[in-house]
Design an enzyme around this catalytic site. Structure first.
Site, PDB file in Angstrom:
ATOM      1  N   HIS A  55      12.214  93.190  79.740  1.00  0.00           N
ATOM      2  CA  HIS A  55      11.646  91.918  79.288  1.00  0.00           C
ATOM      3  C   HIS A  55      12.757  91.246  78.477  1.00  0.00           C
ATOM      4  O   HIS A  55      13.530  91.941  77.797  1.00  0.00           O
ATOM      5  CB  HIS A  55      10.484  92.102  78.316  1.00  0.00           C
ATOM      6  CG  HIS A  55       9.338  92.915  78.829  1.00  0.00           C
ATOM      7  ND1 HIS A  55       9.308  94.270  78.784  1.00  0.00           N
ATOM      8  CD2 HIS A  55       8.146  92.532  79.362  1.00  0.00           C
ATOM      9  CE1 HIS A  55       8.160  94.713  79.267  1.00  0.00           C
ATOM     10  NE2 HIS A  55       7.441  93.682  79.636  1.00  0.00           N
ATOM     11  N   ASP A  58      13.294  92.820  75.175  1.00  0.00           N
ATOM     12  CA  ASP A  58      13.744  94.219  75.079  1.00  0.00           C
ATOM     13  C   ASP A  58      15.260  94.218  74.868  1.00  0.00           C
ATOM     14  O   ASP A  58      15.817  95.129  74.258  1.00  0.00           O
ATOM     15  CB  ASP A  58      13.499  95.001  76.377  1.00  0.00           C
ATOM     16  CG  ASP A  58      12.032  95.079  76.758  1.00  0.00           C
ATOM     17  OD1 ASP A  58      11.182  94.949  75.864  1.00  0.00           O
ATOM     18  OD2 ASP A  58      11.753  95.289  77.958  1.00  0.00           O
ATOM     19  N   MET A  89      15.014  94.149  88.503  1.00  0.00           N
ATOM     20  CA  MET A  89      13.866  93.323  88.127  1.00  0.00           C
ATOM     21  C   MET A  89      13.982  92.870  86.680  1.00  0.00           C
ATOM     22  O   MET A  89      14.511  93.588  85.844  1.00  0.00           O
ATOM     23  CB  MET A  89      12.593  94.163  88.311  1.00  0.00           C
ATOM     24  CG  MET A  89      11.299  93.560  87.851  1.00  0.00           C
ATOM     25  SD  MET A  89      10.884  93.909  86.109  1.00  0.00           S
ATOM     26  CE  MET A  89       9.705  95.224  86.270  1.00  0.00           C
ATOM     27  N   GLU A 182       1.494  91.420  88.500  1.00  0.00           N
ATOM     28  CA  GLU A 182       0.978  92.741  88.100  1.00  0.00           C
ATOM     29  C   GLU A 182      -0.393  92.602  87.446  1.00  0.00           C
ATOM     30  O   GLU A 182      -0.548  91.952  86.420  1.00  0.00           O
ATOM     31  CB  GLU A 182       1.961  93.391  87.118  1.00  0.00           C
ATOM     32  CG  GLU A 182       1.488  94.747  86.624  1.00  0.00           C
ATOM     33  CD  GLU A 182       2.495  95.421  85.692  1.00  0.00           C
ATOM     34  OE1 GLU A 182       3.651  94.964  85.616  1.00  0.00           O
ATOM     35  OE2 GLU A 182       2.098  96.389  85.027  1.00  0.00           O
ATOM     36  N   LYS A 184      -4.037  94.041  85.718  1.00  0.00           N
ATOM     37  CA  LYS A 184      -4.590  95.066  84.824  1.00  0.00           C
ATOM     38  C   LYS A 184      -5.974  94.571  84.411  1.00  0.00           C
ATOM     39  O   LYS A 184      -6.135  93.393  84.109  1.00  0.00           O
ATOM     40  CB  LYS A 184      -3.665  95.208  83.601  1.00  0.00           C
ATOM     41  CG  LYS A 184      -4.022  96.347  82.674  1.00  0.00           C
ATOM     42  CD  LYS A 184      -2.937  96.479  81.590  1.00  0.00           C
ATOM     43  CE  LYS A 184      -3.249  97.591  80.625  1.00  0.00           C
ATOM     44  NZ  LYS A 184      -2.206  97.714  79.576  1.00  0.00           N
ATOM     45  N   GLU A 218       0.306  98.782  89.573  1.00  0.00           N
ATOM     46  CA  GLU A 218       0.615  99.922  88.695  1.00  0.00           C
ATOM     47  C   GLU A 218      -0.491 100.971  88.841  1.00  0.00           C
ATOM     48  O   GLU A 218      -1.681 100.661  88.761  1.00  0.00           O
ATOM     49  CB  GLU A 218       0.719  99.458  87.236  1.00  0.00           C
ATOM     50  CG  GLU A 218       0.891 100.640  86.286  1.00  0.00           C
ATOM     51  CD  GLU A 218       1.317 100.251  84.873  1.00  0.00           C
ATOM     52  OE1 GLU A 218       2.147  99.333  84.734  1.00  0.00           O
ATOM     53  OE2 GLU A 218       0.805 100.864  83.918  1.00  0.00           O
ATOM     54  N   HIS A 221      -3.195 101.075  86.078  1.00  0.00           N
ATOM     55  CA  HIS A 221      -4.022  99.877  85.950  1.00  0.00           C
ATOM     56  C   HIS A 221      -5.154  99.860  86.979  1.00  0.00           C
ATOM     57  O   HIS A 221      -6.282  99.473  86.664  1.00  0.00           O
ATOM     58  CB  HIS A 221      -3.166  98.623  86.103  1.00  0.00           C
ATOM     59  CG  HIS A 221      -2.151  98.474  85.013  1.00  0.00           C
ATOM     60  ND1 HIS A 221      -1.275  97.433  84.948  1.00  0.00           N
ATOM     61  CD2 HIS A 221      -1.876  99.248  83.938  1.00  0.00           C
ATOM     62  CE1 HIS A 221      -0.497  97.562  83.889  1.00  0.00           C
ATOM     63  NE2 HIS A 221      -0.845  98.674  83.262  1.00  0.00           N
ATOM     64  N   ASP A 246       4.869  99.842  89.970  1.00  0.00           N
ATOM     65  CA  ASP A 246       4.956 100.500  88.669  1.00  0.00           C
ATOM     66  C   ASP A 246       4.307 101.879  88.781  1.00  0.00           C
ATOM     67  O   ASP A 246       3.081 102.010  88.863  1.00  0.00           O
ATOM     68  CB  ASP A 246       4.242  99.677  87.585  1.00  0.00           C
ATOM     69  CG  ASP A 246       5.122  98.569  87.041  1.00  0.00           C
ATOM     70  OD1 ASP A 246       6.236  98.366  87.589  1.00  0.00           O
ATOM     71  OD2 ASP A 246       4.715  97.894  86.072  1.00  0.00           O
ATOM     72  N   ASP A 256      -5.050 102.407  78.781  1.00  0.00           N
ATOM     73  CA  ASP A 256      -3.840 102.531  79.609  1.00  0.00           C
ATOM     74  C   ASP A 256      -2.935 103.607  79.034  1.00  0.00           C
ATOM     75  O   ASP A 256      -2.452 103.500  77.914  1.00  0.00           O
ATOM     76  CB  ASP A 256      -3.120 101.176  79.584  1.00  0.00           C
ATOM     77  CG  ASP A 256      -1.976 101.107  80.569  1.00  0.00           C
ATOM     78  OD1 ASP A 256      -1.974 101.880  81.541  1.00  0.00           O
ATOM     79  OD2 ASP A 256      -1.093 100.266  80.358  1.00  0.00           O
ATOM     80  N   ASP A 258      -0.090 105.241  80.738  1.00  0.00           N
ATOM     81  CA  ASP A 258       1.332 105.209  81.119  1.00  0.00           C
ATOM     82  C   ASP A 258       1.979 106.592  81.046  1.00  0.00           C
ATOM     83  O   ASP A 258       3.051 106.770  80.450  1.00  0.00           O
ATOM     84  CB  ASP A 258       2.106 104.222  80.217  1.00  0.00           C
ATOM     85  CG  ASP A 258       1.644 102.783  80.380  1.00  0.00           C
ATOM     86  OD1 ASP A 258       1.235 102.403  81.493  1.00  0.00           O
ATOM     87  OD2 ASP A 258       1.695 102.032  79.391  1.00  0.00           O
ATOM     88  N   ASP A 288       6.954 102.864  85.149  1.00  0.00           N
ATOM     89  CA  ASP A 288       6.483 102.133  83.968  1.00  0.00           C
ATOM     90  C   ASP A 288       5.607 103.086  83.161  1.00  0.00           C
ATOM     91  O   ASP A 288       4.382 103.025  83.221  1.00  0.00           O
ATOM     92  CB  ASP A 288       5.702 100.880  84.366  1.00  0.00           C
ATOM     93  CG  ASP A 288       5.378 100.030  83.150  1.00  0.00           C
ATOM     94  OD1 ASP A 288       5.912 100.333  82.065  1.00  0.00           O
ATOM     95  OD2 ASP A 288       4.595  99.074  83.274  1.00  0.00           O
TER      96      ASP A 288
END
Ligand code: GCO
Ligand code: MN
Ligand code: MN
Length: 388
Positions: A55, A58, A89, A182, A184, A218, A221, A246, A256, A258, A288
Site C-alpha cells: 500500500h 507501507d 501489485m 477484493e 470482504k 482472498e 474473506h 490473496d 478475519d 489471515d 496476504d
C-alpha cells in the site's frame, strides 16, 4: 526435496504489510518491531519469493515530505534491483486514516471521495514507478453500520464513478494497470458493500472499462461468508477475471484471521492449488497473511517459508492425484457414460430442441448409476495425509 524449494517461477509474493505486521490486534499493542522494506526485500529474496507488494503508506508514510519520499523510493528500488525482486501489485491504503472513518469512494462527503481519488492516483503513480501492473482495490471502509445514514445505491454509484475515473487515469498515463477488486463481508465495517467476489463479478460488467477490471479473491474473506473458496475462484478463473489472489487461511466464519496458507483448510486449499496450477492461472501467488502474534522476527520468516512450502506440497499432491492409478480409474468409472448422448453439442436449434424432447431417457435407470464418492474422497484424504 527439490520440489519444496520455492523458485522465482512459482511467482510467490508477499505484501510489506504481511511479513511487516508487528502483531498489533484490536486488543493489544505490537509484539515485535517493524521490519524495514529493504530488509523485507532481502529476506524474501533469500527465501525464494519473486515479488513484494505494498500500500502507498507501507512504503511512504502518509506525512512524508517530497524529499523523504524520494529517498525512500530510491532505496527501495535499489533493494529490488540488488535482490532481484519485482513489484507485481500495488494498492492504496484507504482505511487507516480517520478521514476515511465513513468510507473512501463511498463516503457521503464529496470532499472525502475526492481525497480518496487523489490519494489513489498518487499511489498509482508510485506503483507504476516500481513496475506494478496489477492494482488492487480493497474497500475496507466502504460499508456501513447504520444503513439509515447512507443510501446503498448511491454508494454503489459512487464506487462505479471512482473506478471508471481511475481506469481512464491509468489509460491516460499509459500505466497498463489491470484492476483487481477484493471483497470482504465485514470488518472493519459492520457490513462492507460488495461482500463477496461473486458480487464484484456482477458489478464489473457495469463498468465502462470492464475488460480492465477483475477480482482478487482472498481465502479467509470468502470463508468468513461461509463460501467454498475453490468454487469462488473457479468462477472467477472461468470468467477470465482472476487477476490476482490473496492466499491465507481461516478457521471458519469469524473475524478475519489471515493465517499461514495451508495451516487449517487442507482439503479445500488442495483443490484450490490444483485449480490454479491446472487451469492456466498465470498471476502472482500472493500471501496476504501474517505470523502469529506470539512470534518474533525469526518466526515471521518461518511463517513466510511455511506459506510457500504448503503451496508447493499441495502442488506436488496435485501431480500425484493426476498420476494415481486408483484415483484415475475411479474417476474414469464415475465419468463413464453412454457416448452417444454426448456426441452432439447442447446448442440451441429448433431441431435440437425437438430431438432432446424425443430422447428416450429413463429416470429410473439414471438414478441407478453408481457414484463411489466415499471411496474417491477417502483416496484424496489418504493422499493428503501421506499414507499413499
Ligand atoms: C484485509 C485485506 C487487506 C488487503 C490489502 C490489499 O483484510 O486486511 O485483505 O490485507 O488485501 O489492503 O488491498
Ligand atoms: Mn484478510
Ligand atoms: Mn487481502
Amino acid at each position: 526435496m527439490d520440489y519444496l524449494q520455492p523458485k522465482k517461477e512459482d511467482k510467490f509474493s508477499f505484501g510489506l504489510w504481511t511479513v511487516g505486521n508487528p502483531g498489533r490486534d484490536p486488543f493489544g499493542e505490537p509484539t515485535r518491531l517493524p521490519i524495514s522494506p529493504v530488509q523485507i526485500v532481502k529476506r524474501l529474496s533469500e527465501l525464494g519469493a519473486y515479488g513484494v507488494n505494498f500500500h502507498d503508506n507501507d512504503l511512504v508514510p502518509i506525512d512524508a515530505t517530497a524529499a523523504e519520499q524520494d529517498k525512500i523510493v530510491r532505496e527501495f528500488k535499489q533493494a529490488l534491483n540488488d535482490y532481484g525482486i519485482v513489484v507485481p501489485m500495488a494498492t492504496t491504503n484507504l482505511f487507516s486514516d480517520p478521514a476515511f472513518k465513513d468510507g473512501a469512494f463511498t463516503s457521503n462527503d464529496p470532499r472525502v471521495r475526492l481525497y480518496a481519488l487523489q490519494k489513489t492516483m498518487r499511489a498509482m503513480d508510485l506503483g507504476a514507478e516500481v513496475g506494478a501492473k496489477i492494482y488492487v482495490f480493497w474497500g475496507g471502509r466502504e460499508g456501513a453500520e447504520v444503513d439509515a445514514a447512507k443510501d446503498a445505491c448511491d454508494a454503489i454509484k459512487w464506487f462505479r464513478e471512482a473506478l471508471d475515473f481511475l481506469c481512464e487515469y491509468s489509460l491516460s498515463q499509459g500505466y497498463g494497470y489491470r484492476f483487481a477488486l477484493e471483497a470482504k463481508p465485514n470488518e472493519p465495517r459492520g457490513d462492507i458493500y460488495f461482500p463477496s467476489t461473486g458480487a464484484y463479478l456482477g458489478f464489473i460488467e457495469t463498468l465502462e472499462h470492464a475488460d480492465m477490471v477483475g477480482v482478487n479473491p482472498e481465502v479467509g474473506h470468502e470463508q468468513m461468508a461461509g463460501l467454498n473458496f475453490y468454487h469462488v475462484v473457479a468462477q472467477a478463473l472461468e470468467a477470465g477475471k482472476l487477476f490476482h489472489i490473496d492466499l491465507n487461511d481461516q478457521k471458519g466464519p469469524r473475524f478475519d484471521q489471515d493465517l499461514r496458507f495451508g495451516s487449517e483448510g487442507i482439503k479445500n486449499l488442495f483443490f484450490l492449488v490444483k485449480l490454479l496450477e491446472e487451469k492456466g492461472y498465470e498471476g502472482p501467488r500472493h500471501f496476504d497473511a501474517h505470523a502469529y502474534r506470539s512470534e518474533d522476527e525469526e518466526g515471521v520468516w518461518d511463517f513466510a517459508a511455511g506459506c510457500m512450502r504448503n503451496y508447493l506440497i499441495f502442488k506436488e499432491k496435485a501431480r500425484r492425484f493426476r498420476e494415481d492409478k486408483d484415483i484415475q480409474s475411479l474417476l474414469a468409472e464415475i465419468h463413464a457414460t453412454d457416448p452417444s448422448f454426448s456426441a452432439e453439442p447442447i446448442k440451441f436449434t429448433k431441431e435440437r430442441a425437438q430431438q432432446i424432447k424425443n430422447l428416450n431417457l429413463d429416470r429410473i435407470e439414471l438414478a441407478k448409476k453408481k457414484l463411489p464418492y466415499e471411496k474417491l474422497d477417502q483416496l484424496v484424504i489418504d493422499l493428503l495425509l501421506g499414507v499413499r
